[in-house]
Design a protein around this motif. Structure first.
Motif, PDB file in Angstrom:
ATOM      1  N   LEU A  74       0.812  -1.211   0.000  1.00  0.00           N
ATOM      2  CA  LEU A  74       0.000   0.000   0.000  1.00  0.00           C
ATOM      3  C   LEU A  74       0.852   1.270   0.000  1.00  0.00           C
ATOM      4  O   LEU A  74       0.563   2.227  -0.714  1.00  0.00           O
ATOM      5  CB  LEU A  74      -0.916  -0.002   1.230  1.00  0.00           C
ATOM      6  CG  LEU A  74      -1.925  -1.151   1.298  1.00  0.00           C
ATOM      7  CD1 LEU A  74      -2.710  -1.073   2.596  1.00  0.00           C
ATOM      8  CD2 LEU A  74      -2.865  -1.130   0.104  1.00  0.00           C
ATOM      9  N   ARG A  75       1.921   1.289   0.797  1.00  0.00           N
ATOM     10  CA  ARG A  75       2.697   2.507   0.998  1.00  0.00           C
ATOM     11  C   ARG A  75       3.765   2.724  -0.065  1.00  0.00           C
ATOM     12  O   ARG A  75       3.894   3.807  -0.638  1.00  0.00           O
ATOM     13  CB  ARG A  75       3.337   2.469   2.382  1.00  0.00           C
ATOM     14  CG  ARG A  75       4.126   3.705   2.751  1.00  0.00           C
ATOM     15  CD  ARG A  75       4.597   3.576   4.191  1.00  0.00           C
ATOM     16  NE  ARG A  75       5.422   4.702   4.585  1.00  0.00           N
ATOM     17  CZ  ARG A  75       5.982   4.795   5.786  1.00  0.00           C
ATOM     18  NH1 ARG A  75       5.792   3.838   6.672  1.00  0.00           N
ATOM     19  NH2 ARG A  75       6.718   5.822   6.101  1.00  0.00           N
ATOM     20  N   LEU A  76       4.524   1.660  -0.367  1.00  0.00           N
ATOM     21  CA  LEU A  76       5.639   1.837  -1.279  1.00  0.00           C
ATOM     22  C   LEU A  76       5.190   2.010  -2.725  1.00  0.00           C
ATOM     23  O   LEU A  76       5.817   2.722  -3.495  1.00  0.00           O
ATOM     24  CB  LEU A  76       6.596   0.656  -1.158  1.00  0.00           C
ATOM     25  CG  LEU A  76       7.302   0.541   0.186  1.00  0.00           C
ATOM     26  CD1 LEU A  76       8.200  -0.674   0.217  1.00  0.00           C
ATOM     27  CD2 LEU A  76       8.109   1.793   0.474  1.00  0.00           C
ATOM     28  N   ARG A  77       4.093   1.357  -3.097  1.00  0.00           N
ATOM     29  CA  ARG A  77       3.602   1.562  -4.459  1.00  0.00           C
ATOM     30  C   ARG A  77       3.234   3.017  -4.689  1.00  0.00           C
ATOM     31  O   ARG A  77       3.445   3.565  -5.760  1.00  0.00           O
ATOM     32  CB  ARG A  77       2.389   0.668  -4.709  1.00  0.00           C
ATOM     33  CG  ARG A  77       2.746  -0.779  -4.998  1.00  0.00           C
ATOM     34  CD  ARG A  77       1.502  -1.586  -5.240  1.00  0.00           C
ATOM     35  NE  ARG A  77       1.814  -2.990  -5.473  1.00  0.00           N
ATOM     36  CZ  ARG A  77       0.893  -3.933  -5.621  1.00  0.00           C
ATOM     37  NH1 ARG A  77      -0.396  -3.614  -5.534  1.00  0.00           N
ATOM     38  NH2 ARG A  77       1.227  -5.184  -5.833  1.00  0.00           N
ATOM     39  N   ARG A  78       2.677   3.646  -3.656  1.00  0.00           N
ATOM     40  CA  ARG A  78       2.334   5.063  -3.781  1.00  0.00           C
ATOM     41  C   ARG A  78       3.594   5.910  -3.982  1.00  0.00           C
ATOM     42  O   ARG A  78       3.609   6.843  -4.784  1.00  0.00           O
ATOM     43  CB  ARG A  78       1.603   5.508  -2.515  1.00  0.00           C
ATOM     44  CG  ARG A  78       0.186   5.931  -2.784  1.00  0.00           C
ATOM     45  CD  ARG A  78      -0.500   6.341  -1.518  1.00  0.00           C
ATOM     46  NE  ARG A  78      -1.753   5.630  -1.394  1.00  0.00           N
ATOM     47  CZ  ARG A  78      -2.563   5.763  -0.371  1.00  0.00           C
ATOM     48  NH1 ARG A  78      -2.222   6.518   0.643  1.00  0.00           N
ATOM     49  NH2 ARG A  78      -3.707   5.142  -0.340  1.00  0.00           N
ATOM     50  N   GLN A  79       4.653   5.572  -3.242  1.00  0.00           N
ATOM     51  CA  GLN A  79       5.915   6.303  -3.393  1.00  0.00           C
ATOM     52  C   GLN A  79       6.474   6.145  -4.799  1.00  0.00           C
ATOM     53  O   GLN A  79       6.940   7.102  -5.416  1.00  0.00           O
ATOM     54  CB  GLN A  79       6.936   5.830  -2.362  1.00  0.00           C
ATOM     55  CG  GLN A  79       6.568   6.169  -0.915  1.00  0.00           C
ATOM     56  CD  GLN A  79       7.671   5.751   0.051  1.00  0.00           C
ATOM     57  OE1 GLN A  79       8.822   6.094  -0.139  1.00  0.00           O
ATOM     58  NE2 GLN A  79       7.302   5.013   1.075  1.00  0.00           N
ATOM     59  N   VAL A  80       6.432   4.907  -5.306  1.00  0.00           N
ATOM     60  CA  VAL A  80       6.961   4.625  -6.642  1.00  0.00           C
ATOM     61  C   VAL A  80       6.158   5.375  -7.691  1.00  0.00           C
ATOM     62  O   VAL A  80       6.722   6.031  -8.598  1.00  0.00           O
ATOM     63  CB  VAL A  80       6.944   3.113  -6.918  1.00  0.00           C
ATOM     64  CG1 VAL A  80       7.233   2.838  -8.394  1.00  0.00           C
ATOM     65  CG2 VAL A  80       7.959   2.398  -6.041  1.00  0.00           C
ATOM     66  N   GLU A  81       4.839   5.288  -7.601  1.00  0.00           N
ATOM     67  CA  GLU A  81       4.001   5.946  -8.596  1.00  0.00           C
ATOM     68  C   GLU A  81       4.163   7.463  -8.543  1.00  0.00           C
ATOM     69  O   GLU A  81       4.045   8.151  -9.557  1.00  0.00           O
ATOM     70  CB  GLU A  81       2.547   5.523  -8.383  1.00  0.00           C
ATOM     71  CG  GLU A  81       2.306   4.065  -8.765  1.00  0.00           C
ATOM     72  CD  GLU A  81       0.981   3.513  -8.255  1.00  0.00           C
ATOM     73  OE1 GLU A  81       0.223   4.279  -7.616  1.00  0.00           O
ATOM     74  OE2 GLU A  81       0.708   2.316  -8.505  1.00  0.00           O
ATOM     75  N   PRO A 107       4.072  -1.379  -9.219  1.00  0.00           N
ATOM     76  CA  PRO A 107       3.090  -0.296  -9.260  1.00  0.00           C
ATOM     77  C   PRO A 107       1.982  -0.605 -10.259  1.00  0.00           C
ATOM     78  O   PRO A 107       1.946  -1.687 -10.865  1.00  0.00           O
ATOM     79  CB  PRO A 107       3.933   0.905  -9.705  1.00  0.00           C
ATOM     80  CG  PRO A 107       5.009   0.291 -10.538  1.00  0.00           C
ATOM     81  CD  PRO A 107       5.303  -1.057  -9.928  1.00  0.00           C
ATOM     82  N   ASP A 108       1.083   0.339 -10.442  1.00  0.00           N
ATOM     83  CA  ASP A 108      -0.004   0.169 -11.406  1.00  0.00           C
ATOM     84  C   ASP A 108       0.593   0.208 -12.810  1.00  0.00           C
ATOM     85  O   ASP A 108       1.080   1.255 -13.249  1.00  0.00           O
ATOM     86  CB  ASP A 108      -1.030   1.288 -11.230  1.00  0.00           C
ATOM     87  CG  ASP A 108      -2.226   1.121 -12.152  1.00  0.00           C
ATOM     88  OD1 ASP A 108      -2.177   0.241 -13.035  1.00  0.00           O
ATOM     89  OD2 ASP A 108      -3.208   1.857 -11.990  1.00  0.00           O
ATOM     90  N   PRO A 109       0.599  -0.925 -13.534  1.00  0.00           N
ATOM     91  CA  PRO A 109       1.238  -0.945 -14.858  1.00  0.00           C
ATOM     92  C   PRO A 109       0.578  -0.005 -15.853  1.00  0.00           C
ATOM     93  O   PRO A 109       1.189   0.355 -16.861  1.00  0.00           O
ATOM     94  CB  PRO A 109       1.088  -2.408 -15.299  1.00  0.00           C
ATOM     95  CG  PRO A 109       0.859  -3.175 -14.035  1.00  0.00           C
ATOM     96  CD  PRO A 109       0.081  -2.246 -13.151  1.00  0.00           C
ATOM     97  N   ASP A 110      -0.665   0.407 -15.611  1.00  0.00           N
ATOM     98  CA  ASP A 110      -1.341   1.309 -16.543  1.00  0.00           C
ATOM     99  C   ASP A 110      -0.802   2.732 -16.443  1.00  0.00           C
ATOM    100  O   ASP A 110      -0.903   3.506 -17.397  1.00  0.00           O
ATOM    101  CB  ASP A 110      -2.849   1.311 -16.269  1.00  0.00           C
ATOM    102  CG  ASP A 110      -3.482  -0.041 -16.578  1.00  0.00           C
ATOM    103  OD1 ASP A 110      -2.918  -0.775 -17.411  1.00  0.00           O
ATOM    104  OD2 ASP A 110      -4.517  -0.366 -15.964  1.00  0.00           O
ATOM    105  N   THR A 111      -0.241   3.103 -15.295  1.00  0.00           N
ATOM    106  CA  THR A 111       0.286   4.460 -15.116  1.00  0.00           C
ATOM    107  C   THR A 111       1.804   4.494 -15.017  1.00  0.00           C
ATOM    108  O   THR A 111       2.409   5.545 -15.219  1.00  0.00           O
ATOM    109  CB  THR A 111      -0.308   5.095 -13.839  1.00  0.00           C
ATOM    110  OG1 THR A 111       0.019   4.273 -12.705  1.00  0.00           O
ATOM    111  CG2 THR A 111      -1.822   5.207 -13.946  1.00  0.00           C
TER     112      THR A 111
END
Length: 205
Positions: free
Chosen positions: A38-45, A61-65
């Protein structure tokens, strides 16, 4: 050169730009840690990279963005399903993202075949990069004077460590040397198995 993500206690190699990330810790035993996802994906994105190399499941992360190249080590949980509902949910989300990343790197043909057969990933989106070979090291401490087999691995069910114990019980002139990262519960189960087979005195844990 790529910008590296490093934790607060890691020393980045010279010559690279880097970003420090806060790797959260989950102190509840036997419960999967959902905070990295939840936390690190937000940082990456939030970094908005041109392409992101994800070396582990927590950081996809979200591959679409976020265009992503992903390292997939194996699909073991598909063959040995996870028991904990949180773990199953997180792994299911990971599998869904696997199907949408730009490219996948694997270490073996077996994992590449799994991705195609189990998840329908086209072979053209998979590259096999075998693991490197470490430099030879000098042994530390004594070695058995009798013939022995070395098991250097974890003892998770898919590693089939019990087969090594079963086999050594049938070969009375050999020893079995077992080394690896184990939980106390798994080790106790394996030691009970060795005792039942009468092989305990020929196994070095």
């Amino acid at each position: 050169r790529p910008t590296l993500l490093v934790t607060r206690d890691q020393v980045p190699p010279q010559g690279f730009a880097y970003r420090r990330i806060s790797w959260p810790s989950w102190r509840v035993p036997r419960v999967p840690d959902l905070w990295p996802t939840l936390r690190l994906r937000r940082q990456v994105e939030g970094l908005r990279p041109a392409v992101f190399y994800a070396s582990q499941a927590d950081l996809v992360p979200d591959p679409d963005t976020t265009p992503t190249v992903l390292k997939v080590y194996d699909l073991i949980p598909l063959h040995f399903p996870m028991r904990h509902p949180v773990a199953r949910h997180l792994y299911g989300d990971y599998l869904r993202r696997i199907g949408r990343v730009r490219h996948i790197i694997v270490a073996s043909q077996a994992t590449a075949d799994d991705l195609t057969a189990q998840l329908g990933v086209p072979a053209g989106r998979i590259t096999i990069v075998p693991y490197g070979v470490p430099r030879p090291v000098a042994p530390e401490g004594p070695t058995p004077q009798t013939p022995y087999a070395l098991y250097a691995n974890s003892i998770e069910p898919h590693k089939n460590a019990g087969l090594a114990v079963d086999t050594i019980a049938r070969v009375p002139h050999m020893r079995l040397v077992m080394t690896g990262m184990w939980s106390g519960r798994q080790l106790a189960e394996l030691q009970r198995r060795a005792a039942e087979l009468g092989a305990s005195d020929r196994i070095d844990w």
